[in-house]
Design an enzyme around this catalytic site. Structure first.
Site, mmCIF file in Angstrom:
data_model
loop_
_atom_site.group_PDB
_atom_site.id
_atom_site.type_symbol
_atom_site.label_atom_id
_atom_site.label_comp_id
_atom_site.label_asym_id
_atom_site.label_seq_id
_atom_site.Cartn_x
_atom_site.Cartn_y
_atom_site.Cartn_z
ATOM 1 N N PRO A 88 4.494 -31.768 21.697
ATOM 2 C CA PRO A 88 4.625 -32.822 20.686
ATOM 3 C C PRO A 88 4.865 -34.199 21.301
ATOM 4 C CG PRO A 88 5.980 -30.924 20.111
ATOM 5 C CD PRO A 88 5.493 -30.700 21.510
ATOM 6 N N GLU A 135 11.897 -24.033 23.492
ATOM 7 C CA GLU A 135 12.273 -25.446 23.444
ATOM 8 C C GLU A 135 11.417 -26.319 24.354
ATOM 9 O OE1 GLU A 135 14.542 -27.041 21.400
ATOM 10 O OE2 GLU A 135 14.347 -25.105 20.398
ATOM 11 N N ARG A 154 -17.894 -28.253 21.360
ATOM 12 C CA ARG A 154 -19.043 -28.619 20.523
ATOM 13 C C ARG A 154 -19.753 -29.868 21.037
ATOM 14 N NH1 ARG A 154 -18.449 -32.333 16.670
ATOM 15 N NH2 ARG A 154 -19.739 -31.213 15.171
ATOM 16 N N ASP A 193 -20.874 -37.784 13.688
ATOM 17 C CA ASP A 193 -19.609 -37.218 13.227
ATOM 18 C C ASP A 193 -18.607 -38.326 12.922
ATOM 19 O OD1 ASP A 193 -20.287 -34.576 13.394
ATOM 20 O OD2 ASP A 193 -19.566 -34.320 15.429
#
Length: 246
Positions: free
Chosen positions: A87, A114, A152, A167
């Site tokens: 994160p 953690e 992709r 896209d």
């Protein structure tokens, strides 16, 4: 491209890697994807890979030894981009996907508990990535998202190479609306311009709709997008039209 995934739960990847575009890419040998359970590299008799944090605190922290050993067992790991999923990392984007798609070898480190011992971050990982401002139970889902997004983009993976270029985010804007048959459904018609066969007008309509959608939904993207004079004029026109409808 070669992709190695270090994870405590390799079974999580089975369905994803054996379905749809990722399966086709592997069948075509455009990419080789392997999962490695780094618990296999624990030297502890109980095969533990985590321990309590020094200084106290909640939860457990992933130990450096099994992860370093697992990575160092991969041939030519020194030439790979070693990506820690955390994160705290840089937010993943289409631009980052395009950058990674040019690499020959990617190694993903899927964390749990953690997080990682800081020495893994400092002395092993080359990149730290996050897929959003929220916390998952592990890095596996984030790795799946990034691998799909990168794969992709590899030449020969998609049947229509042009679809990559249009896209959402590829050109810095959201994609224009798309329609297919039937021409009318429940009284809702496909815009006449798309049925006209006038390709120049269709392209202009698509660019305008792309700019409009981006302005309404993700105005922050416009600050980074590369716009030419025609785009800027269209954007002014869109803003005037929106003001007149308020």
């Amino acid at each position: 491209m070669k992709i190695d995934i270090l994870t405590l739960f390799p079974e999580m990847f089975t369905g994803v890697l054996q379905s749809s575009i990722l399966k086709k890419a592997q069948d075509k040998e455009v990419v080789t994807i392997s999962t490695i359970n780094f618990r296999d590299y624990s030297t502890n008799k109980h095969k533990t890979v985590d321990d309590y944090p020094y200084g106290g605190g909640h939860g457990m922290v992933l130990k450096p030894e099994p992860i370093f050993s697992a990575v160092e067992a991969i041939p030519h790991y020194e030439q790979a981009r070693i990506i820690m999923l955390t994160p705290q990392g840089e937010k993943f984007s289409q631009k980052k996907a395009e950058e990674l798609s040019k690499e020959k070898h990617l190694i993903f480190l899927c964390g749990h508990y953690e997080g990682f011992d800081e020495r893994i971050r400092e002395h092993l990982a080359t990149d730290e990535l996050s897929i959003g401002d929220y916390v998952l139970t592990g890095g596996e889902l984030a790795a799946m998202v990034i691998i799909d997004s990168v794969t992709r983009l590899l030449p020969g993976v998609l049947g229509n190479e042009g679809s990559v270029e249009t896209d959402s985010f590829s050109l810095g804007l959201l994609e224009y609306p798309q329609y297919t048959r039937p021409e009318e459904y429940r009284g809702w018609r496909v815009p006449d311009i798309l049925l006209s066969g006038h390709h120049q007008n269709i392209e202009k309509w698509r660019k305008k709709e792309s700019l409009k959608r981006t302005l309404l939904r993700r105005p922050d993207l416009l600050a980074e997008a590369t716009l030419d004079q025609t785009d800027r004029e269209l954007l002014k026109q869109i803003k005037r039209e929106l003001e007149n409808t308020d």
